[in-house]
Design a protein around this motif. Sequence first.
Motif, PDB file in Angstrom:
ATOM      1  N   ILE A 191       6.923   5.241   6.504  1.00  0.00           N
ATOM      2  CA  ILE A 191       5.889   6.311   6.632  1.00  0.00           C
ATOM      3  C   ILE A 191       6.046   7.091   5.323  1.00  0.00           C
ATOM      4  CG2 ILE A 191       5.915   8.766   7.527  1.00  0.00           C
ATOM      5  CD1 ILE A 191       6.763   7.800  10.316  1.00  0.00           C
ATOM      6  N   GLU A 192       7.337   7.331   4.537  1.00  0.00           N
ATOM      7  CA  GLU A 192       7.395   8.055   3.408  1.00  0.00           C
ATOM      8  C   GLU A 192       7.073   7.083   2.200  1.00  0.00           C
ATOM      9  OE1 GLU A 192       9.241  10.597   6.524  1.00  0.00           O
ATOM     10  OE2 GLU A 192       9.581   8.554   5.949  1.00  0.00           O
ATOM     11  N   SER A 214      12.173   4.345  -6.553  1.00  0.00           N
ATOM     12  CA  SER A 214      12.284   4.162  -5.068  1.00  0.00           C
ATOM     13  C   SER A 214      11.080   3.636  -4.423  1.00  0.00           C
ATOM     14  CB  SER A 214      13.088   5.481  -4.421  1.00  0.00           C
ATOM     15  OG  SER A 214      14.417   5.720  -5.204  1.00  0.00           O
ATOM     16  N   ARG A 215      10.141   3.395  -5.230  1.00  0.00           N
ATOM     17  CA  ARG A 215       8.983   3.214  -4.391  1.00  0.00           C
ATOM     18  C   ARG A 215       8.952   1.759  -3.645  1.00  0.00           C
ATOM     19  NH1 ARG A 215       4.579   4.235  -9.456  1.00  0.00           N
ATOM     20  NH2 ARG A 215       4.182   6.702  -8.975  1.00  0.00           N
ATOM     21  N   SER A 216       8.371   1.953  -2.542  1.00  0.00           N
ATOM     22  CA  SER A 216       8.185   0.667  -1.600  1.00  0.00           C
ATOM     23  C   SER A 216       7.095  -0.292  -2.000  1.00  0.00           C
ATOM     24  CB  SER A 216       7.891   1.280  -0.313  1.00  0.00           C
ATOM     25  OG  SER A 216       7.465  -0.009   0.724  1.00  0.00           O
ATOM     26  N   TRP A 217       7.685  -1.721  -1.888  1.00  0.00           N
ATOM     27  CA  TRP A 217       6.715  -2.713  -2.120  1.00  0.00           C
ATOM     28  C   TRP A 217       5.757  -2.907  -1.013  1.00  0.00           C
ATOM     29  CZ3 TRP A 217       9.350  -7.858  -3.776  1.00  0.00           C
ATOM     30  CH2 TRP A 217      10.129  -7.820  -5.012  1.00  0.00           C
ATOM     31  N   MET A 218       6.255  -2.427   0.201  1.00  0.00           N
ATOM     32  CA  MET A 218       5.396  -2.727   1.387  1.00  0.00           C
ATOM     33  C   MET A 218       4.379  -1.525   1.754  1.00  0.00           C
ATOM     34  SD  MET A 218       6.662  -5.732   2.826  1.00  0.00           S
ATOM     35  CE  MET A 218       6.161  -6.375   1.077  1.00  0.00           C
ATOM     36  N   ASN A 219       5.009  -0.485   1.593  1.00  0.00           N
ATOM     37  CA  ASN A 219       3.985   0.745   2.026  1.00  0.00           C
ATOM     38  C   ASN A 219       3.919   1.647   0.864  1.00  0.00           C
ATOM     39  OD1 ASN A 219       6.375  -0.056   4.517  1.00  0.00           O
ATOM     40  ND2 ASN A 219       4.426   0.169   5.259  1.00  0.00           N
ATOM     41  N   VAL A 220       2.508   1.955   0.705  1.00  0.00           N
ATOM     42  CA  VAL A 220       2.041   2.803  -0.465  1.00  0.00           C
ATOM     43  C   VAL A 220       1.229   3.902  -0.142  1.00  0.00           C
ATOM     44  CG1 VAL A 220       1.187   2.790  -2.889  1.00  0.00           C
ATOM     45  CG2 VAL A 220       2.278   0.532  -2.035  1.00  0.00           C
ATOM     46  N   PRO A 221       2.118   5.071   0.044  1.00  0.00           N
ATOM     47  CA  PRO A 221       1.489   6.490   0.266  1.00  0.00           C
ATOM     48  C   PRO A 221       0.670   6.866  -0.943  1.00  0.00           C
ATOM     49  CG  PRO A 221       3.587   6.879   0.235  1.00  0.00           C
ATOM     50  CD  PRO A 221       3.596   5.378  -0.053  1.00  0.00           C
ATOM     51  N   PHE A 222      -0.538   7.439  -0.890  1.00  0.00           N
ATOM     52  CA  PHE A 222      -1.077   7.970  -1.909  1.00  0.00           C
ATOM     53  C   PHE A 222      -2.032   9.068  -1.312  1.00  0.00           C
ATOM     54  CE2 PHE A 222      -3.811   4.688  -0.888  1.00  0.00           C
ATOM     55  CZ  PHE A 222      -5.125   5.054  -0.885  1.00  0.00           C
ATOM     56  N   SER A 268      11.871   9.226   8.102  1.00  0.00           N
ATOM     57  CA  SER A 268      11.448   9.324   9.440  1.00  0.00           C
ATOM     58  C   SER A 268      12.180   8.391  10.347  1.00  0.00           C
ATOM     59  CB  SER A 268       9.995   9.121   9.869  1.00  0.00           C
ATOM     60  OG  SER A 268       9.219  10.156   9.087  1.00  0.00           O
ATOM     61  N   TRP A 269      12.272   6.891  10.082  1.00  0.00           N
ATOM     62  CA  TRP A 269      13.088   6.137  10.920  1.00  0.00           C
ATOM     63  C   TRP A 269      14.518   6.207  10.908  1.00  0.00           C
ATOM     64  CZ3 TRP A 269      10.039   4.436  14.602  1.00  0.00           C
ATOM     65  CH2 TRP A 269       8.779   4.272  14.438  1.00  0.00           C
ATOM     66  N   GLY A 314      -3.050   7.838   6.255  1.00  0.00           N
ATOM     67  CA  GLY A 314      -1.527   8.154   6.289  1.00  0.00           C
ATOM     68  C   GLY A 314      -1.183   8.776   7.573  1.00  0.00           C
ATOM     69  N   HIS A 315       0.471   8.502   7.799  1.00  0.00           N
ATOM     70  CA  HIS A 315       0.748   9.053   9.053  1.00  0.00           C
ATOM     71  C   HIS A 315       0.862  10.486   9.111  1.00  0.00           C
ATOM     72  CE1 HIS A 315       4.298   9.669  11.800  1.00  0.00           C
ATOM     73  NE2 HIS A 315       4.090   8.772  12.138  1.00  0.00           N
ATOM     74  N   ARG A 316       0.350  10.901  10.380  1.00  0.00           N
ATOM     75  CA  ARG A 316       0.106  12.463  10.743  1.00  0.00           C
ATOM     76  C   ARG A 316       1.277  13.267  10.215  1.00  0.00           C
ATOM     77  NH1 ARG A 316       1.814   9.777  15.097  1.00  0.00           N
ATOM     78  NH2 ARG A 316       3.667  10.760  16.315  1.00  0.00           N
ATOM     79  N   SER A 317       2.373  12.965   9.987  1.00  0.00           N
ATOM     80  CA  SER A 317       3.589  13.687   9.328  1.00  0.00           C
ATOM     81  C   SER A 317       3.487  14.010   7.883  1.00  0.00           C
ATOM     82  CB  SER A 317       4.812  13.220   9.845  1.00  0.00           C
ATOM     83  OG  SER A 317       5.258  11.849   9.144  1.00  0.00           O
ATOM     84  N   VAL A 318       2.875  13.097   7.031  1.00  0.00           N
ATOM     85  CA  VAL A 318       2.784  13.286   5.783  1.00  0.00           C
ATOM     86  C   VAL A 318       1.342  13.362   5.147  1.00  0.00           C
ATOM     87  CG1 VAL A 318       5.110  12.160   5.482  1.00  0.00           C
ATOM     88  CG2 VAL A 318       2.957  10.811   5.366  1.00  0.00           C
ATOM     89  N   GLY A 319       0.074  12.940   6.258  1.00  0.00           N
ATOM     90  CA  GLY A 319      -1.171  13.052   5.600  1.00  0.00           C
ATOM     91  C   GLY A 319      -1.501  12.088   4.521  1.00  0.00           C
TER      92      GLY A 319
END
Length: 359
Positions: free
Chosen positions: A153-154, A291-299, A101-102, A324-329
């Motif tokens: 976000i992702e 490619s997993r982020s250390w800082m932002n962990v979506p689940f 997104s960014w 989660g962010h509205r674009s990904v839930g």
Amino acid sequence: MSRPYNFSAGPAMLPEAVLQRAQAEMLDWQGTGMCVAEMSHRGKEFMSIAEQAERDLRDLLGVPDGYRVLFLQGGASSQFAMVPMNLAAGAGKADYLNTGSWSKKAIAEAHRYCAVHVAASTQPEGFKRAPTQAELQLSDDAAYLHYTPNETIEGVEFPYVPESRAPLVADMSSTLLSRPVDVSRYGLIYAGAQKNIGPAGLTIVIVREDLLGACHEFTPTMFQYGVHADNGSMYNTPPTYAWYLAGLVFQWLKDLGGLEGMAEINRRKAQRLYAAIDASAFYANPVEPASRSWMNVPFTLADPSLDADFLAGAREAGLLTLKGHRSVGGMRASIYNAMPEAGVDALIAFMAEFERTRG
């Protein structure tokens, strides 16, 4: 009363020790009788704060000679325009990597000021990974290559630094100060402060000196890196209190052992949380492991109808801002520098109990 754990993606948690020191100095900074927010930005008191903050930031990152460090306003979103205005005047063309997104927003803004070549995009795959170096189709005549090392976000993070003949430009808003960085590999680094640096309102720019002074003729004065560099980031009144708080964060990091020590803490936090997700059939992370982020962990939860109950229970347990962010839930746990390991452990324990009782 203990504070809750705030997993917000930004503005994010600040270190408790920093907040306590700012509280102690709120009404009287070092015997001056003034709050830092009341000081003239050109007075000797604030100048000493500003100079110490820059020294500490340079020490933490090992910023080489030949780079200027700027403390600006406008957030990273202003940099989406400032970068092409200042760096693309000659070539008129720039390479961009589209990984979330960014970076998409940076590309959209850059189109207003230069020709944009998207050298790689993972959008067709749903932004689940970072492209490999071999996938980058770089231009021979680009003024720079722009990328976003971490997409908040992702939850996608580059596991490497891209190679490019053109100067490398990085939006490090969510990763700067989370680990060591070889600044010499970059032409320009920028970062909004509200993740790992300090409160919203401050933007850090680290720019190689040879990239200053060649901006488009239509570039507003306030958008010219050279103007800010020539004036010590004080061409206008800077975000003084945010600058002061960032300086306290820099000192806190140095007390922890610098960025090497911070990196070890951040690595442990991320590894524990991903391990808990991967070991469960109830939770899932959509990002390719490399490619997993250390800082932002979506689940996500196996049953999305339980999302509201999960968030309500988490809040009751003192675990805040996990939606989660509205674009990904789904959910997102942002575990920046100020999030202690105990906060991650508390989240893991809550997730396990929620799965046991509701899964």
